[in-house]
Design an enzyme around this catalytic site. Structure first.
Site, short mmCIF file in Angstrom:
data_model
loop_
_atom_site.label_atom_id
_atom_site.label_comp_id
_atom_site.label_asym_id
_atom_site.label_seq_id
_atom_site.Cartn_x
_atom_site.Cartn_y
_atom_site.Cartn_z
N CYS A 83 0.83 -1.22 0.00
CA CYS A 83 0.00 0.00 0.00
C CYS A 83 0.85 1.27 0.00
O CYS A 83 0.32 2.38 -0.12
CB CYS A 83 -0.92 0.01 1.21
SG CYS A 83 -1.88 -1.51 1.36
N HIS A 330 -9.28 3.72 -0.96
CA HIS A 330 -7.89 3.24 -0.84
C HIS A 330 -7.54 2.29 -1.99
O HIS A 330 -7.48 1.07 -1.78
CB HIS A 330 -7.73 2.57 0.53
CG HIS A 330 -6.37 2.07 0.85
ND1 HIS A 330 -5.21 2.60 0.31
CD2 HIS A 330 -5.95 1.06 1.67
CE1 HIS A 330 -4.16 1.94 0.78
NE2 HIS A 330 -4.58 1.00 1.60
N1 COA Z 1 -16.83 1.37 4.80
C1 COA Z 1 -18.16 1.66 4.69
N2 COA Z 1 -19.00 0.98 3.90
C2 COA Z 1 -18.48 -0.03 3.17
C3 COA Z 1 -17.12 -0.37 3.23
C4 COA Z 1 -16.29 0.38 4.08
N3 COA Z 1 -14.98 0.10 4.20
N4 COA Z 1 -16.88 -1.40 2.38
C5 COA Z 1 -18.08 -1.70 1.82
N5 COA Z 1 -19.03 -0.87 2.29
C6 COA Z 1 -20.45 -0.89 1.97
C7 COA Z 1 -20.75 -1.00 0.49
O1 COA Z 1 -20.89 0.28 -0.09
C8 COA Z 1 -22.05 -1.76 0.50
O2 COA Z 1 -23.09 -0.86 0.81
P1 COA Z 1 -24.55 -1.02 0.15
O3 COA Z 1 -25.06 -2.38 0.59
O4 COA Z 1 -25.32 0.13 0.72
O5 COA Z 1 -24.33 -0.94 -1.33
C9 COA Z 1 -21.92 -2.71 1.66
O6 COA Z 1 -20.96 -2.09 2.56
C10 COA Z 1 -21.43 -4.09 1.27
O7 COA Z 1 -20.33 -3.93 0.39
P2 COA Z 1 -19.39 -5.14 0.00
O8 COA Z 1 -18.51 -4.66 -1.13
O9 COA Z 1 -20.19 -6.38 -0.21
O10 COA Z 1 -18.50 -5.28 1.31
P3 COA Z 1 -17.58 -6.47 1.69
O11 COA Z 1 -18.18 -7.12 2.88
O12 COA Z 1 -17.25 -7.29 0.51
O13 COA Z 1 -16.23 -5.70 2.10
C11 COA Z 1 -14.69 -5.07 3.76
C12 COA Z 1 -16.13 -4.98 3.29
C13 COA Z 1 -14.53 -4.24 5.02
C14 COA Z 1 -14.33 -6.51 4.07
C15 COA Z 1 -13.77 -4.51 2.63
O14 COA Z 1 -14.11 -3.18 2.37
C16 COA Z 1 -12.31 -4.61 3.00
O15 COA Z 1 -11.69 -5.65 2.86
N6 COA Z 1 -11.70 -3.50 3.46
C17 COA Z 1 -10.32 -3.48 3.85
C18 COA Z 1 -9.43 -3.23 2.68
C19 COA Z 1 -7.99 -3.44 3.05
O16 COA Z 1 -7.65 -4.32 3.81
N7 COA Z 1 -7.11 -2.63 2.48
C20 COA Z 1 -5.69 -2.74 2.70
C21 COA Z 1 -5.36 -2.16 3.99
S1 COA Z 1 -3.77 -2.58 4.57
#
Ligand code: COA
Length: 382
Positions: A83, A330
């Site tokens: 990242c 991100h």
């Molecule tokens: N914050 C707020 N809302 C979020 C979100 C977040 N981080 N990620 C997804 N959403 C919302 C989506 O917009 C969607 O909303 P909707 O139902 O109103 O359309 C809902 O949550 C479901 O989205 P989805 O894409 O199915 O979520 P997910 O469960 O597949 O993923 C996480 C959620 C948190 C697991 C994912 O965002 C993630 O892995 N984040 C971390 C990324 C990371 O690790 N980056 C590197 C860092 S070192």
């Protein structure tokens, strides 16, 4: 060594960019930066990208992006540090210009994460495969362990973590390029789905497509170009163990502290001289650790600092005025350059509704994995 400046920046909107390919995204950001700078050519380019091979099946993106941008045969290379890839690309551009080898170098970053079949797996390749990922740990899981340790040792609370997300969403609401442009409350965070205890959905940065670019030139050339220059007064990088279990203290991301120490020394500044900062809030706890390592809060007091409003847009030291990774999004390889684009906009007085008054000195902190790599840059208005 020559002094260097950023003369142009550009970025795409961050979010789910289903109608643009990796090359479209990068080219849009690069052309915006070139136009902003007012240069008619570039001498070389570095592109930060964490995992284009796994996300879209494309390696060798230095060649592909130079081709699509129409700048072949200039040297073009991909740089990878998870990242932190974008800011590490920026460092290569700084060194090339500072050394006198080239005059106009593009530093970019791009990631198209939503095309990835299993982004959680792809991201986890930046952790220790053999000793962490193989046993099923994910990035939310790793940062959850840091958060739990911080809570245990310093009494940091879920409300304090939530305060980081509330602030960053309030800022991202004002950023037209942000993925999630909505204000939230502490309850939104605390009532959202638990991802990895104690981190809820709204403690996590999202999965994002996006690109960003910056043009680096020698300071002495900056006056002759169209773009309003911003001087780079420090660039620093440090590493830490890739695996969390090898660290003596789970609550200290030492690569941030080491990079910050070097950057402050290079700039001849102390933390109290920083007017605003963009920090790597991939999870809310990461922003709290960053406050402590950057010297914005005492060790163990990062959570209280977030809750006190110290780092709000109208606070003493505004942090993540762009919305940060949490609200702006991100796209991992692009994040380090997008942070630079925000600080340049702020130091030029071009940040619109999110403008920090009298901003003269801005800092960026960008890290890879759970802090196995980290960069800190300090920029000064001219
Ligand atoms: N914050 C707020 N809302 C979020 C979100 C977040 N981080 N990620 C997804 N959403 C919302 C989506 O917009 C969607 O909303 P909707 O139902 O109103 O359309 C809902 O949550 C479901 O989205 P989805 O894409 O199915 O979520 P997910 O469960 O597949 O993923 C996480 C959620 C948190 C697991 C994912 O965002 C993630 O892995 N984040 C971390 C990324 C990371 O690790 N980056 C590197 C860092 S070192």
């Amino acid at each position: 060594m020559r002094e260097v400046a950023i003369i142009g920046v550009g970025m795409t909107r961050f979010g789910e960019l289903w109608n643009q390919s990796l090359r479209d995204i990068f080219t849009e950001a690069a052309l915006k930066a070139i136009d902003d700078a007012g240069v008619d050519h570039i001498d070389s380019m570095y592109i930060g990208s964490m995992s284009p091979g796994l996300y879209v099946g494309q390696e060798h993106i230095g060649s592909m992006l130079a081709d699509y941008l129409g700048v072949t045969p200039v040297p073009a290379s991909r740089v990878e540090s998870a990242c932190a890839s974008g800011s590490v690309a920026l460092r290569q551009a700084i060194f090339e210009v500072a050394s006198g080898y080239s005059d106009i170098v593009l530093a970019g970053g791009v990631e198209k994460m939503n095309d990835g079949e299993d982004t959680t797996y792809i991201l986890a390749t930046a952790a220790d495969q053999e000793y962490e990922a193989y046993f099923g740990v994910t990035f939310p899981g790793l940062y959850a362990m840091i958060a739990r340790a911080h809570m245990h040792r310093y009494g940091t609370t879920g409300e304090q973590l939530a305060a980081v997300a509330v602030k960053n969403h309030a800022n991202g609401y004002r950023n037209p390029n942000a993925q999630f442009r909505m204000k939230i409350t502490k309850e939104t965070v605390l009532n959202s789905t638990m991802v990895a205890d104690p981190l809820h959905l709204f403690d996590c940065s999202p999965v994002t497509d996006g690109g960003a670019a910056a043009i680096v030139v020698p300071l002495e050339m900056a006056d002759k170009l169209k773009g309003q220059p911003v001087k780079i007064i420090a660039t620093a990088q440090a590493s830490d163990t890739i695996a969390l279990h090898s660290r003596s203290d789970l609550t200290t991301v030492s690569s941030i502290g080491k990079a910050a120490e070097k950057a402050y020394k290079m700039a001849g500044l102390t933390p109290d001289k920083i007017d605003l900062a963009e920090v790597h809030d991939c999870f809310t706890i990461a922003e709290i650790c960053a406050y402590e390592e950057l010297g914005f809060a005492e060790k163990g007091k990062g959570g209280a600092a977030a809750e006190s409003g110290l780092t709000a847009l109208d606070g003493k030291i505004p942090v993540n005025t762009s919305g940060g990774l949490k609200s702006k999004g991100h796209p991992v390889g692009a994040t380090g350059i997008a942070q630079i684009a925000e600080i340049v906009a702020q130091l030029r007085g071009e940040a619109g509704e999110r403008q920090v008054k009298n901003a003269r000195i801005g800092l960026t902190q960008n890290m890879g994995g759970s802090g196995g790599s980290c960069t800190v840059h300090i920029l000064e208005a001219m």
